[in-house]
Write a protein that holds these residues in place. Structure first.
Motif, PDB file in Angstrom:
ATOM      1  N   SER A  44       0.695  -1.162   0.072  1.00 24.54           N
ATOM      2  CA  SER A  44      -0.052  -0.023  -0.006  1.00 24.54           C
ATOM      3  C   SER A  44       0.909   1.286   0.163  1.00 24.54           C
ATOM      4  O   SER A  44       2.071   1.243   0.257  1.00 24.54           O
ATOM      5  CB  SER A  44      -0.751   0.024   1.129  1.00 24.54           C
ATOM      6  N   ARG A  99      -3.345   5.648   2.314  1.00 25.55           N
ATOM      7  CA  ARG A  99      -3.610   5.640   3.870  1.00 25.55           C
ATOM      8  C   ARG A  99      -3.042   6.572   4.361  1.00 25.55           C
ATOM      9  O   ARG A  99      -1.924   7.268   4.138  1.00 25.55           O
ATOM     10  CB  ARG A  99      -3.124   4.204   4.170  1.00 25.55           C
ATOM     11  N   ASP A 145      -5.021   5.765  10.097  1.00 25.20           N
ATOM     12  CA  ASP A 145      -4.701   4.467  10.143  1.00 25.20           C
ATOM     13  C   ASP A 145      -3.852   4.305  11.550  1.00 25.20           C
ATOM     14  O   ASP A 145      -3.685   3.267  12.020  1.00 25.20           O
ATOM     15  CB  ASP A 145      -4.116   3.742   8.891  1.00 25.20           C
ATOM     16  N   MET A 169       5.053   1.827  11.104  1.00 25.46           N
ATOM     17  CA  MET A 169       3.804   1.670  10.271  1.00 25.46           C
ATOM     18  C   MET A 169       3.962   1.138   9.025  1.00 25.46           C
ATOM     19  O   MET A 169       3.124   0.328   8.500  1.00 25.46           O
ATOM     20  CB  MET A 169       3.235   3.173  10.126  1.00 25.46           C
ATOM     21  N   HIS A 202       4.329  -2.620  10.082  1.00 21.78           N
ATOM     22  CA  HIS A 202       3.130  -3.180  10.372  1.00 21.78           C
ATOM     23  C   HIS A 202       1.914  -3.170   9.317  1.00 21.78           C
ATOM     24  O   HIS A 202       1.008  -4.119   9.485  1.00 21.78           O
ATOM     25  CB  HIS A 202       2.297  -2.222  11.480  1.00 21.78           C
ATOM     26  N   HIS A 203       1.825  -2.203   8.522  1.00 23.32           N
ATOM     27  CA  HIS A 203       0.908  -1.987   7.455  1.00 23.32           C
ATOM     28  C   HIS A 203       1.150  -2.604   6.074  1.00 23.32           C
ATOM     29  O   HIS A 203       0.248  -2.295   5.016  1.00 23.32           O
ATOM     30  CB  HIS A 203       0.212  -0.624   7.257  1.00 23.32           C
ATOM     31  N   THR A 204       2.228  -3.056   6.176  1.00 23.39           N
ATOM     32  CA  THR A 204       3.038  -3.450   4.597  1.00 23.39           C
ATOM     33  C   THR A 204       2.777  -2.535   3.603  1.00 23.39           C
ATOM     34  O   THR A 204       2.266  -2.700   2.495  1.00 23.39           O
ATOM     35  CB  THR A 204       2.221  -4.796   4.208  1.00 23.39           C
TER      36      THR A 204
END
Length: 176
Positions: free
Chosen positions: A2, A45, A84, A110, A113-115
């Motif tokens: 992302s 995001r 997020d 982040m 954690h959120h790839t």
């Protein structure tokens, strides 16, 4: 993977009122709502990353800073949760730097954690420490002049991934 925007708060999303603790003092900067709406529509995001040394200095509480955030989110009026992830770095400049910008720790956490793809992430801010945090994390960076910083002040950042914009509107127009 992302893409994401890491957004400073004071001077980037809202008028910088220096140690703002009263939610009634929140004023959105021009173009923020439209810019964030555009970013979300493009699949970005959103993460809020703000130095809040006023908490560490005892000028106001973390709860006060969070109430300011809540007011800002209400004024932005986009679907919630807007962010997020949120980092309110409360360290003072003379304390060991853990999350305080220019530390890239929050961004790095982040991303993991959120790839997120760091090359598709942008740290957006109005101070050198914002830019330094993004560069240290390997993201793109976007500086906002917002009337208080000049192009000359940012000229010392001679990096190919540095973009300087007059305001949030001109930054958001560059998003793809």
């Amino acid at each position: 993977m992302s893409k994401a925007l890491f957004l400073d708060r004071d001077g980037t999303l809202i008028v910088d009122k220096h140690y703002l603790a009263d939610p009634d003092g929140v004023e959105l900067l021009p173009g923020v709502v439209e810019g964030l709406r555009r970013a979300r529509a493009l699949g970005y995001r959103l993460f809020l990353f703000s130095n809040q040394s006023g908490v560490g200095r005892g000028y106001y509480t973390l709860e006060d800073a969070l109430r300011v955030n809540d007011r800002m989110e209400k004024l932005i009026a986009l679907p919630t949760p807007l962010f997020d992830g949120v980092c309110m770095a409360t360290e003072t400049p003379d304390q060991p730097m853990i999350y305080r910008k220019p530390s890239p720790r929050f961004i790095n956490e982040m991303i993991a954690h959120h790839t997120l793809d760091p090359k598709q992430c942008i740290m957006v801010g109005d101070r050198e420490t914002d830019i330094e945090a993004g560069l240290a994390a390997g993201t793109q960076v976007a500086a906002l002049a917002n009337g208080k910083l000049t192009r000359d002040a940012w000229a010392r950042f001679n990096f190919p991934n540095l973009a300087l914009h007059d305001d949030f509107t001109s930054f958001a127009a560059t998003l793809r």
